[in-house]
Write an enzyme that holds these catalytic residues in place. Sequence first.
Site, PDB file in Angstrom:
ATOM      1  N   CYS A 430       1.089  -1.274  -0.020  1.00  0.00           N
ATOM      2  CA  CYS A 430       0.055   0.012  -0.076  1.00  0.00           C
ATOM      3  C   CYS A 430       0.741   1.305   0.128  1.00  0.00           C
ATOM      4  O   CYS A 430       1.017   1.927  -1.160  1.00  0.00           O
ATOM      5  CB  CYS A 430      -0.958   0.069   1.224  1.00  0.00           C
ATOM      6  SG  CYS A 430      -2.246  -1.254   1.373  1.00  0.00           S
ATOM      7  N   GLU A 432       4.162   1.091   1.969  1.00  0.00           N
ATOM      8  CA  GLU A 432       5.343   0.810   2.717  1.00  0.00           C
ATOM      9  C   GLU A 432       6.518   1.039   2.117  1.00  0.00           C
ATOM     10  O   GLU A 432       6.945   0.766   0.895  1.00  0.00           O
ATOM     11  CB  GLU A 432       5.214  -0.746   2.998  1.00  0.00           C
ATOM     12  CG  GLU A 432       3.950  -1.060   3.527  1.00  0.00           C
ATOM     13  CD  GLU A 432       2.937  -1.619   2.962  1.00  0.00           C
ATOM     14  OE1 GLU A 432       2.490  -0.757   2.285  1.00  0.00           O
ATOM     15  OE2 GLU A 432       2.218  -2.886   2.854  1.00  0.00           O
TER      16      GLU A 432
END
Lengths: 786, 305
Positions: A430, A432
């Site tokens: 997402c 990270e």
Amino acid sequence: MTERVKRLREASMAAQPTISAERAKIVTDFYRENLGKYPPPILRALAFKEICEKKEIYIGEGELIVGERGPGPKLVPTYPELTCHSLSDLEILNTREKTRYRVPEEAFELYEREIIPFWRGRSLRDRMFSLLPQEWKDAYEAGIFTEFMEQRAPGHTAGDGKLFRMGLFDFKKKIADSLARLDFERDPEAYEKQAELIAMDIAADALITLARRHAQAARALAERTSDPKRRAELLKIAEVCEWVPAHAPRNFWEALQGYWFYHLAVITELNGWDAFNPGHLDQHLFPFYKKDIESGALTPEEAKELLSCFWIKFNNQPAPPKVGVTAAESGTYNDFVNINLGGLTPDGKDGSNELSYLILEVADELHLLQPQVNLQVSRLTPDSLLEAACRVIRKGYGYPPLFNADMVVQELLRQGKTIEDAREGGTSGCVETGAFGKEAYILSGYFNLPKVLEITLNNGWDPRTKKRIGLETGDPRDFESFDELFSAWERQLRHFIDVKIRGNAIVQGLYAAEMPAPFLSIIIDDCIEKGKDYNAGGARYNTTYIQGVGIGTLTDSLSAIKHHVYEWGTITMDELLEALSTDFEGRETLRQLLLNKTPRYGNDDDRADGLMRRAFEAFFRAVEGRPAPRGGVYHINMLPTTCHIYFGQVTGATPDGRLAWQPLSEGISPVQGADRNGPTAVIKSVAKMDHAKTGGTLLNMKFSPQVLSGEEDIRKFARLVRTYFTLGGHHVQFNVVSARTLREAQKNPEEYRGLLVRVAGYSDYFCDLSRKLQDEIIARTEHEAL
Amino acid sequence: MKGGITGLVFDIKRYAIHDGPGIRSTAFLKGCPLDCLWCHNPEGKDPRPVLSFVEARCLSCGACAAACPEGAIDFSPGSFPKTNRERCTACGACAAACPTGAREIIGRRYTPQGLIEELLQDRPFFEASGGGITFSGGEPLAQPEFLRECLILARKKGLHVALDTSGYAEPRLFLELARLSHLVLYDLKDMDEERHRKNTGVPLAPIMKNLQSLFEEGIPVWIRIPVIPGMNDGPETIRAYVDFLSRLPTKPPVFLLPYHDIGKEKYRRLGVPSRLDGLKPPSRARMEELARAFSKAGLEVHIGG
């Protein structure tokens, strides 16, 4: 879009995700025969080899890039050695209304006859749950945190430039060198390292075999094909698959196909989180593109067609199906491949090039569920690229998300990476942050921040599971100041982080000892040099993340208590607790007061934003720098995927006026509807968090389409984003779709099948989302402009 | 130092992207000498604070009636409170007591420092986008002392300042305050003297004169024309606009603002009748057709903002 691409795209979109028992069968047969005969890494490598040698080869009509994880597009394998689906799990998958996976009759039979009997009690998940202590289980069941690795392997990483500069023969050479350096006299781990390196070598050969099997299949098909054009293509495919990934790619086509084999290998070996990802694809491909265009070997149109074929391959691989809590966390076919564009080069120059635009164009034209593509915006990124991305955002399917490349670098530097490794890093999953090709940055679980407040307000007791799961920090009615309450919350927080971290040690230990990933270890530095597996700390950098969820709900709740109870005396603690315990039954006036007359996060109001910072810093302190057994340390990041829905379902009414079981705020966004001063105020508020202390934060914003109607609007929108990044924000993503359209789609899903929206760090089909999540997205504040 | 000046502001809009260049914050000053039929900011007309009531948010809890020191609110349980606006002094006691924010006092008093400080919250956005602040209304020139102080302070802070005005003000004062601005957004509501007076309540001539003085002074101007179907969008009026604007020595950019009926809800909240019920906003195609008339004459024309 060419006719070929159109056809492949439509076929990919139309295919129903279906469980394939092929992998389960091969792995189970292999384990039955070989379990106990080899050290774990070699056992795993041989199992991988078995799959590469036995799996069905698929070359679809008109395909230019080849290779499927299952026997065909959207035929999804299972990983019973990690988590073995029961028959009722399969039944749920087969019949559930949303994100269904069809399960063929023969899969049911095979599972019943062979797979389940063998793996019950043997799968990693079964053993994990038998080892985890009661305090962990209580907190887990209460919904304080989730566990990422109960059904899926760590994964969480991305590839770097070496995948485009080296072939597997080069990696084999490195493996041989490392083997030759082993010191059997003085190094007590030499035998373990030897096993790991031998395993890597086996895995490398296995993938070469798989590629060659594709070459053979293409040649065989060519012989049977009468169309001379297709025959030539098939022969070309054969030639490409004979060369890569054994050798370093020589041209654009080989670069794409070579990467695709690496990708398949990683997602076949284990079902690691976020699949895998080529990292900075525009940068990696550019030298090949330039050379081929200049030599006349390739036209831009051909490059685009190849890229499109490559793109569709990702869409053919839905996420391996989950069940239970993990399904609620992310009920989606999306497997979170997240390709990076733009950013910086390792030597600090602007990383964008012609291909950045071309790839954006491909993503826009195909608008598939997968792969995701994001733009890394650095201070050097040209406005023309940012604005091109904004024009795609305007179309409303939720991508590309925008990342602050300079902040990503800063985060990585703070964690101790070298500047070059940091710049080659970026974002996967997402939001990270990780050093691509060199880091195992493993998300270990979401953490429910407001739930800890609920436990605190109940003196350690969880009203839902009716258990004392926390510390006895005192009856809040006796607290004389807000600070007393806050420090009680902080003590509970530390307690649950301790529980989580102790549990993680067990989970990570299991993966390190029994579920190594020798193939992934080949391509992540410095596993070969260290002779150590990716899952055992072999990577150059090792990070374990815990992801905080619900900071908006927590902040507003703290603000309500601080202001109404301790500063203004509007209500007493007793009244508040009473109202919460009855879910505001008969106390709508009080609830409205809390909702409307509380300084709330997201309005550039320091009274609330200051509390956000205080809570964030406490979470940071509780996690940051704690050692992890496989090596490396813990950091935090702030993202929810869809966990804010699940966490909401286990959290009672909160002091911000939220009713019980309703969603929490998502990411670092304000509570849905709490932000009332427009997008700049939201940005100012969320930028008060110190993003550099995280490994990623997620901000969702919703704009009404009319805000982005003109070219001038796009320019200003791009400036809005730049300012967020100047202020130190990590990431922002947009839904440009009106609430009216979304409500319409709820009513008539059939007409809106293709409506993609931004959920958390990924887009998904609106109609595939749970009703709760749909409602949550509609409730997000929509920024308008008059 | 002139102490003690304060002004009444009825709204601050951040991320204002249609009130001048770049990303801006717009402060809406209360009070307006015009009385335009189509006014979409009726809460800005009255120079005093006013009470707004959003029925949809009301819980019928009665807290307002209990709090009102004037006894101006009739309340019986189960129905919405009724406010006697004659007796209401807009003191704000009911708004403070209202749990949902259904009752709200429109109009907050600011010192010039206080207002500029609040507008400065978005400075990073202004700087990244070449934006700044805009004073609008109401009619900002209706609070000239306050506006002057704000303009001076804003300039000292290095902000780009736009003045959004109807141009209906005493000429010397007008020019003084315009000179303190970097850009004037100038509303030209009609070209017909008679109709202008009828639909806005004030004559057109002084407005044209003030506009002329801006051109003479070389102050940058953006012309904003609200397009009110059936009033100022007839072929003759459009021709008059085009003729006038295209003959100017430096042709200003023109912004055609389509009439919208979003103001309607505001009238309800204030308990004031809206006078243009049933008027439909012009279509996109119609706006483009009008825009073509301007661009054909060599004028830079934008639709909206």
